[in-house]
Design a protein around this motif. Structure first.
Motif, short mmCIF file in Angstrom:
data_model
loop_
_atom_site.label_atom_id
_atom_site.label_comp_id
_atom_site.label_asym_id
_atom_site.label_seq_id
_atom_site.Cartn_x
_atom_site.Cartn_y
_atom_site.Cartn_z
N GLN A 19 37.61 55.94 46.15
CA GLN A 19 37.48 56.25 47.57
C GLN A 19 38.59 55.59 48.38
OE1 GLN A 19 33.39 54.84 47.86
NE2 GLN A 19 32.74 56.89 48.54
N LYS A 20 38.90 54.34 48.05
CA LYS A 20 39.98 53.65 48.76
C LYS A 20 41.30 54.36 48.54
CE LYS A 20 37.82 49.11 48.66
NZ LYS A 20 37.88 47.74 48.15
N GLN A 21 41.57 54.77 47.32
CA GLN A 21 42.82 55.47 47.02
C GLN A 21 42.90 56.78 47.79
OE1 GLN A 21 45.65 54.47 45.42
NE2 GLN A 21 46.35 56.36 46.39
N LYS A 22 41.79 57.52 47.84
CA LYS A 22 41.76 58.79 48.56
C LYS A 22 41.96 58.57 50.06
CE LYS A 22 39.10 63.06 48.82
NZ LYS A 22 37.91 63.78 48.36
N LEU A 23 41.35 57.53 50.60
CA LEU A 23 41.50 57.21 52.02
C LEU A 23 42.95 56.83 52.33
CD1 LEU A 23 40.19 56.83 54.79
CD2 LEU A 23 39.51 54.53 54.06
N ILE A 24 43.53 55.97 51.50
CA ILE A 24 44.93 55.55 51.70
C ILE A 24 45.86 56.77 51.63
CG2 ILE A 24 46.84 54.28 50.63
CD1 ILE A 24 44.68 52.16 49.81
N SER A 25 45.66 57.61 50.64
CA SER A 25 46.49 58.80 50.48
C SER A 25 46.34 59.76 51.66
CB SER A 25 46.11 59.50 49.17
OG SER A 25 46.86 60.68 49.00
N GLY A 26 45.09 59.99 52.07
CA GLY A 26 44.84 60.91 53.18
C GLY A 26 45.41 60.42 54.50
N ILE A 46 42.69 48.46 54.53
CA ILE A 46 41.25 48.72 54.65
C ILE A 46 40.53 47.39 54.73
CG2 ILE A 46 39.23 49.76 53.57
CD1 ILE A 46 41.21 51.62 52.06
N ASN A 47 39.83 47.17 55.83
CA ASN A 47 39.04 45.96 56.02
C ASN A 47 37.57 46.33 55.95
OD1 ASN A 47 41.19 44.03 56.75
ND2 ASN A 47 41.46 45.43 58.47
N GLU A 48 36.90 45.90 54.89
CA GLU A 48 35.46 46.13 54.78
C GLU A 48 34.75 44.88 55.28
OE1 GLU A 48 34.20 49.02 51.42
OE2 GLU A 48 35.62 47.59 50.56
N VAL A 49 33.97 45.05 56.33
CA VAL A 49 33.31 43.94 57.00
C VAL A 49 31.85 43.91 56.59
CG1 VAL A 49 32.76 42.97 59.26
CG2 VAL A 49 34.89 44.25 58.95
N GLU A 50 31.35 42.74 56.22
CA GLU A 50 29.94 42.60 55.89
C GLU A 50 29.11 42.98 57.12
OE1 GLU A 50 28.67 41.97 52.96
OE2 GLU A 50 30.60 41.55 52.01
N CYS A 51 27.98 43.62 56.90
CA CYS A 51 27.15 44.13 58.00
C CYS A 51 26.70 43.04 58.96
CB CYS A 51 25.95 44.89 57.45
SG CYS A 51 26.40 46.46 56.68
N GLN A 52 26.51 41.82 58.47
CA GLN A 52 26.08 40.74 59.37
C GLN A 52 27.24 40.25 60.24
OE1 GLN A 52 25.98 40.25 55.96
NE2 GLN A 52 27.00 38.34 55.47
N ASN A 53 28.48 40.68 59.93
CA ASN A 53 29.66 40.26 60.70
C ASN A 53 30.16 41.36 61.63
OD1 ASN A 53 29.64 37.83 59.31
ND2 ASN A 53 31.07 38.54 57.77
#
Length: 67
Positions: A19-26, A46-53
């Motif tokens: 998914q990350k590769q597809k997002l970066i490519s797109g 891509i910054n994935e943030v924990e839901c509590q943050n």
């Protein structure tokens, strides 16, 4: 050098490598199409943030998911 930054909550373990590769490519393709610059000039982060943050209207996403 342009930087495209995506911040999103990390849901169910986060994005897969595919998914990350597809997002970066797109995103890179969209940048090239719209801006007309070469793909080698575009950085995607891509910054994935924990839901509590991450919060909306003063409440963490973690708490919102419980309701």
């Amino acid at each position: 050098m342009p930087v495209i930054s995506v911040s999103m909550t990390k849901e169910n373990g986060g994005l897969s490598k595919a998914q990350k590769q597809k997002l970066i490519s797109g995103l890179t393709s969209a940048f090239v199409d719209v801006v007309g610059r070469g793909a080698k000039t575009c950085v995607v982060v891509i910054n994935e943030v924990e839901c509590q943050n991450h919060g909306i209207d003063g409440v963490s996403i973690e708490e919102l998911r419980k309701s």
